[in-house]
Design a protein around this motif. Sequence first.
Motif, mmCIF file in Angstrom:
data_model
loop_
_atom_site.group_PDB
_atom_site.id
_atom_site.type_symbol
_atom_site.label_atom_id
_atom_site.label_comp_id
_atom_site.label_asym_id
_atom_site.label_seq_id
_atom_site.Cartn_x
_atom_site.Cartn_y
_atom_site.Cartn_z
ATOM 1 N N UNK A 140 0.867 -1.264 -0.085
ATOM 2 C CA UNK A 140 0.001 0.038 0.030
ATOM 3 C C UNK A 140 0.855 1.330 0.029
ATOM 4 N N UNK A 141 1.897 1.257 0.915
ATOM 5 C CA UNK A 141 2.717 2.465 0.780
ATOM 6 C C UNK A 141 3.483 2.620 -0.401
ATOM 7 N N UNK A 142 3.965 1.530 -0.949
ATOM 8 C CA UNK A 142 4.841 1.690 -2.336
ATOM 9 C C UNK A 142 3.907 2.326 -3.202
ATOM 10 N N UNK A 143 2.675 1.602 -3.202
ATOM 11 C CA UNK A 143 1.600 2.315 -4.417
ATOM 12 C C UNK A 143 1.315 3.742 -4.107
ATOM 13 N N UNK A 144 1.254 4.048 -2.721
ATOM 14 C CA UNK A 144 0.522 5.210 -2.370
ATOM 15 C C UNK A 144 2.076 6.351 -2.791
ATOM 16 N N UNK A 145 3.157 5.797 -2.591
ATOM 17 C CA UNK A 145 4.487 6.696 -3.100
ATOM 18 C C UNK A 145 4.651 6.839 -4.606
ATOM 19 N N UNK A 146 4.113 5.884 -5.102
ATOM 20 C CA UNK A 146 4.333 5.933 -6.510
ATOM 21 C C UNK A 146 3.120 6.973 -7.036
ATOM 22 N N UNK A 147 1.985 6.849 -6.634
ATOM 23 C CA UNK A 147 1.028 7.514 -7.089
ATOM 24 C C UNK A 147 1.530 9.213 -6.749
ATOM 25 N N UNK A 148 1.995 9.350 -5.487
ATOM 26 C CA UNK A 148 2.534 10.861 -5.126
ATOM 27 C C UNK A 148 3.810 11.160 -6.015
ATOM 28 N N UNK A 149 4.620 10.298 -6.393
ATOM 29 C CA UNK A 149 5.768 10.565 -7.264
ATOM 30 C C UNK A 149 5.062 10.906 -8.612
ATOM 31 N N UNK A 150 4.109 10.386 -9.330
ATOM 32 C CA UNK A 150 3.435 10.436 -10.569
ATOM 33 C C UNK A 150 3.189 11.963 -10.545
ATOM 34 N N UNK A 151 2.294 12.280 -9.220
ATOM 35 C CA UNK A 151 1.524 13.580 -9.165
ATOM 36 C C UNK A 151 2.532 14.536 -9.192
ATOM 37 N N UNK A 152 3.636 14.415 -8.454
ATOM 38 C CA UNK A 152 4.619 15.399 -8.197
ATOM 39 C C UNK A 152 5.090 15.837 -9.506
ATOM 40 N N UNK A 153 5.583 14.696 -10.398
ATOM 41 C CA UNK A 153 5.873 14.796 -11.826
ATOM 42 C C UNK A 153 5.289 15.572 -12.572
ATOM 43 N N UNK A 154 3.873 15.322 -12.661
ATOM 44 C CA UNK A 154 2.911 15.827 -13.400
ATOM 45 C C UNK A 154 2.657 17.222 -13.153
ATOM 46 N N UNK A 155 2.419 17.562 -11.738
ATOM 47 C CA UNK A 155 2.537 18.954 -11.279
ATOM 48 C C UNK A 155 3.905 19.750 -11.672
ATOM 49 N N UNK A 156 5.084 19.181 -11.886
ATOM 50 C CA UNK A 156 6.317 19.896 -12.315
ATOM 51 C C UNK A 156 6.139 20.077 -13.635
ATOM 52 N N UNK A 157 5.823 19.374 -14.454
ATOM 53 C CA UNK A 157 5.695 19.231 -15.983
ATOM 54 C C UNK A 157 4.671 20.295 -16.317
ATOM 55 N N UNK A 158 3.638 20.512 -15.374
ATOM 56 C CA UNK A 158 2.480 21.522 -15.621
ATOM 57 C C UNK A 158 3.320 22.789 -15.206
ATOM 58 N N UNK A 159 3.994 22.826 -14.061
ATOM 59 C CA UNK A 159 4.714 24.282 -13.737
ATOM 60 C C UNK A 159 5.496 24.652 -14.952
ATOM 61 N N UNK A 160 6.205 23.659 -15.390
ATOM 62 C CA UNK A 160 7.089 23.979 -16.438
ATOM 63 C C UNK A 160 6.326 24.665 -17.734
ATOM 64 N N UNK A 161 5.304 24.007 -17.872
ATOM 65 C CA UNK A 161 4.639 24.542 -18.983
ATOM 66 C C UNK A 161 4.166 25.911 -18.856
ATOM 67 N N UNK A 162 3.658 26.114 -17.649
ATOM 68 C CA UNK A 162 3.000 27.445 -17.345
ATOM 69 C C UNK A 162 3.980 28.475 -17.281
#
Length: 270
Positions: A140-162
């Motif tokens: 569960x923690x591994x899956x949660x961390x993976x989702x958090x990392x993916x979300x952070x990566x997506x937010x960083x991409x959006x920030x760069x695009x903005x």
Amino acid sequence: MGRGPVQLRRIENKINRQVTFSKRRNGLLKKAHEISVLCDAEVALIVFSTKGKLYEYSSQDSSMDVILERYQRYSFEERAVLDPNIGDQANWGDEYGRLKIKLDALQKSQRQLLGEQLEPLTTRELQQLEQQLDSSLKHIRSRKNQLLFDSISELQKKEKSLKDQNGVLQKHLVETEKEKNNALSNIQHREQLNEKNTALPNTHDREQQNGATTSSPSPTPLTVLDSMPNLNIGSHQPREAGGEPESQPSPAQANSGKLPPWMLRTISNR
């Protein structure tokens, strides 16, 4: 001389039999654990003592109920392959009983995972349940961390695009401001040129008017002389009432008594 084969038979001495049972049971559990770890196998071991006490072992990632269910399924499929008519001969009551047992086992396992009905469990069963929960928490923690990392990566991409879009908009804004300033300067320059072009004819007209005023001729002596009052030098006879007017004298005669002779010559020459 080599050691000969040991003849297996029931130990008559009760104490020796209990000691041997304990030693062999522990060794059997140890071997089952070793084969499950070394070979990554699913192992289930069930041992009942002479007193009816249960001793069991199941591999770490599997529970006893899951292994027994798998055993029953494989056993039924094997019998069906050997005897094709076994499917037709199967009793639906037995199938219902197996499904009911499976459902009860799953509900029991679910309640135990939720921390309920833990009283009948032994220390080893509690340890196995704890290991299952730890393994589940790790996943569960591994899956949660993976989702958090993916979300952070997506937010960083959006920030760069903005940021890129913001940079493009700022550049466009600067260019627009430059164009606006250039347009305003051009308009001001045209207005200044129009004002200059409008002021030049007015200045030229004023200069012409000033020049015309300055170059206008002075009144002639004759005009001045004409404007002078008559001196009425000499005699003047008025005409009689009801009589004809006397003949008008010539200009030289008329002005003989008014102007000096040098002026008369000038007038006569004209």
